[in-house]
Design a protein around this motif. Structure first.
Motif, PDB file in Angstrom:
ATOM      1  N   ARG A 185      -1.830  35.586  49.933  1.00  0.00           N
ATOM      2  CA  ARG A 185      -1.723  35.000  48.945  1.00  0.00           C
ATOM      3  C   ARG A 185      -1.662  36.436  47.779  1.00  0.00           C
ATOM      4  O   ARG A 185      -0.599  35.553  46.885  1.00  0.00           O
ATOM      5  N   PHE A 186      -2.294  36.431  47.666  1.00  0.00           N
ATOM      6  CA  PHE A 186      -3.147  37.567  46.258  1.00  0.00           C
ATOM      7  C   PHE A 186      -1.666  38.686  46.558  1.00  0.00           C
ATOM      8  O   PHE A 186      -1.534  38.940  45.543  1.00  0.00           O
ATOM      9  N   ALA A 187      -1.563  39.187  48.031  1.00  0.00           N
ATOM     10  CA  ALA A 187      -0.915  40.252  47.818  1.00  0.00           C
ATOM     11  C   ALA A 187       0.932  39.715  46.704  1.00  0.00           C
ATOM     12  O   ALA A 187       1.483  40.230  46.307  1.00  0.00           O
ATOM     13  N   ALA A 188       0.795  38.548  47.594  1.00  0.00           N
ATOM     14  CA  ALA A 188       2.197  37.849  46.853  1.00  0.00           C
ATOM     15  C   ALA A 188       2.658  37.815  46.071  1.00  0.00           C
ATOM     16  O   ALA A 188       3.615  37.743  45.334  1.00  0.00           O
ATOM     17  N   ARG A 189       1.565  37.335  44.984  1.00  0.00           N
ATOM     18  CA  ARG A 189       1.291  36.831  43.876  1.00  0.00           C
ATOM     19  C   ARG A 189       1.480  37.996  42.757  1.00  0.00           C
ATOM     20  O   ARG A 189       1.593  37.844  41.007  1.00  0.00           O
ATOM     21  N   VAL A 190       0.213  39.336  42.785  1.00  0.00           N
ATOM     22  CA  VAL A 190      -0.378  39.826  41.831  1.00  0.00           C
ATOM     23  C   VAL A 190       0.700  41.173  43.245  1.00  0.00           C
ATOM     24  O   VAL A 190       0.551  42.400  43.570  1.00  0.00           O
ATOM     25  N   PRO A 191       1.758  41.551  42.262  1.00  0.00           N
ATOM     26  CA  PRO A 191       3.099  42.770  42.817  1.00  0.00           C
ATOM     27  C   PRO A 191       1.808  43.964  42.203  1.00  0.00           C
ATOM     28  O   PRO A 191       2.595  44.965  42.885  1.00  0.00           O
ATOM     29  N   ALA A 192       1.037  44.152  41.359  1.00  0.00           N
ATOM     30  CA  ALA A 192       0.354  45.003  40.736  1.00  0.00           C
ATOM     31  C   ALA A 192      -0.658  45.911  42.334  1.00  0.00           C
ATOM     32  O   ALA A 192      -0.856  46.883  42.609  1.00  0.00           O
ATOM     33  N   PHE A 193      -0.587  44.805  43.386  1.00  0.00           N
ATOM     34  CA  PHE A 193      -2.179  45.198  44.531  1.00  0.00           C
ATOM     35  C   PHE A 193      -0.750  46.237  45.371  1.00  0.00           C
ATOM     36  O   PHE A 193      -1.454  46.835  45.821  1.00  0.00           O
ATOM     37  N   GLU A 194       0.155  45.717  45.526  1.00  0.00           N
ATOM     38  CA  GLU A 194       1.127  46.527  45.937  1.00  0.00           C
ATOM     39  C   GLU A 194       1.631  48.049  45.208  1.00  0.00           C
ATOM     40  O   GLU A 194       1.641  48.809  45.967  1.00  0.00           O
ATOM     41  N   THR A 195       1.711  47.581  44.554  1.00  0.00           N
ATOM     42  CA  THR A 195       2.427  49.334  43.335  1.00  0.00           C
ATOM     43  C   THR A 195       1.377  50.041  43.778  1.00  0.00           C
ATOM     44  O   THR A 195       1.085  50.902  43.014  1.00  0.00           O
ATOM     45  N   THR A 196       0.333  49.525  43.870  1.00  0.00           N
ATOM     46  CA  THR A 196      -1.643  50.889  43.828  1.00  0.00           C
ATOM     47  C   THR A 196      -1.960  50.886  44.980  1.00  0.00           C
ATOM     48  O   THR A 196      -2.878  51.410  45.493  1.00  0.00           O
ATOM     49  N   ARG A 197      -1.229  50.134  46.475  1.00  0.00           N
ATOM     50  CA  ARG A 197      -1.090  50.247  47.523  1.00  0.00           C
ATOM     51  C   ARG A 197      -1.237  52.046  48.006  1.00  0.00           C
ATOM     52  O   ARG A 197      -0.235  52.567  47.813  1.00  0.00           O
ATOM     53  N   VAL A 198      -2.106  52.683  48.914  1.00  0.00           N
ATOM     54  CA  VAL A 198      -2.538  53.942  49.008  1.00  0.00           C
ATOM     55  C   VAL A 198      -1.887  53.847  50.782  1.00  0.00           C
ATOM     56  O   VAL A 198      -2.947  52.942  51.139  1.00  0.00           O
ATOM     57  N   LYS A 199      -1.219  54.911  50.989  1.00  0.00           N
ATOM     58  CA  LYS A 199      -1.011  54.339  52.791  1.00  0.00           C
ATOM     59  C   LYS A 199      -1.824  55.028  53.535  1.00  0.00           C
ATOM     60  O   LYS A 199      -2.180  56.452  52.427  1.00  0.00           O
ATOM     61  N   ALA A 200      -2.648  54.877  54.621  1.00  0.00           N
ATOM     62  CA  ALA A 200      -3.740  55.576  55.035  1.00  0.00           C
ATOM     63  C   ALA A 200      -2.928  57.087  55.907  1.00  0.00           C
ATOM     64  O   ALA A 200      -1.617  57.034  56.106  1.00  0.00           O
TER      65      ALA A 200
END
Length: 200
Positions: A185-200
């Motif tokens: 839910r958080f990832a869907a509501r807060v776009p910054a969570f995806e834009t700050t994601r680091v791929k392993a």
């Protein structure tokens, strides 16, 4: 302009970056990569502890750690945005942040044990001690009355869970359905969570 010293994988730096975007402050803050392992990086002059994140103010004063930086950013944005002023909410939100930061810190210490010590020198007892903190923290967070607002508590928790995904392959997910649903839910509501994601 303010300057944030951080690195992409830091859960504490990520927490600040999400807050920056939530508070519409990103255009006032320049992000500059920091290498905590490099003795020649100016980070050690900016923060004598050599830790990230660190926020350099326009007058040269430096704020650290993430909790202090976020309190400053919330104030800069007018207050009561990601840190509630109402005591009935404030201390529950700050309590969740402390729990989430503790999970992230214990996860980081496990990573550092593998990164900084030769395999023969690594302490399985120490790593198990830190894993216990993570496991107990997740169990407590699983029962926490989480709401769907983006405040410093939920942001910190999302960043801690994101770090566990990054460094530990998401092993936490199977045993914590409420936290998994919260993070979705958080990832869907807060776009910054995806834009700050680091791929392993």
């Amino acid at each position: 302009m303010l300057v944030l010293r951080s690195s992409p994988a830091s859960p504490f730096g990520r927490k600040v970056k999400i807050v920056m975007q939530e508070l519409d402050l990103s255009d006032r803050i320049q992000i500059v990569m920091a290498d905590t392992t490099n003795p020649n990086d100016t980070l050690r002059q900016q923060n004598p502890l050599g830790k990230i994140p660190a926020l350099i103010l326009e007058d040269g004063f430096v704020l650290y750690d993430s909790r202090v930086i976020i309190e400053y950013l919330d104030h800069l944005a007018g207050g009561d945005r990601v840190i509630p002023t109402d005591p009935a909410r404030r201390y529950r939100v700050l309590g969740l942040q402390a729990l989430a930061d503790g999970i992230a810190d214990a996860a980081l210490l496990q990573v550092y044990e593998g990164r900084w010590r030769d395999e023969a020198q690594q302490s399985e007892t120490w790593k198990a001690h830190q894993r216990g903190k993570v496991e107990r923290g997740l169990a407590a967070a699983e029962t926490w009355p989480l709401d769907d607002s983006a405040h410093v508590g939920t942001i910190a928790l999302a960043c801690a869970l994101g770090y566990l995904d990054l460094r530990f392959g998401g092993d936490w997910r199977d045993g914590h359905p409420k936290l998994k649903a919260f993070l979705d839910r958080f990832a869907a509501r807060v776009p910054a969570f995806e834009t700050t994601r680091v791929k392993a």
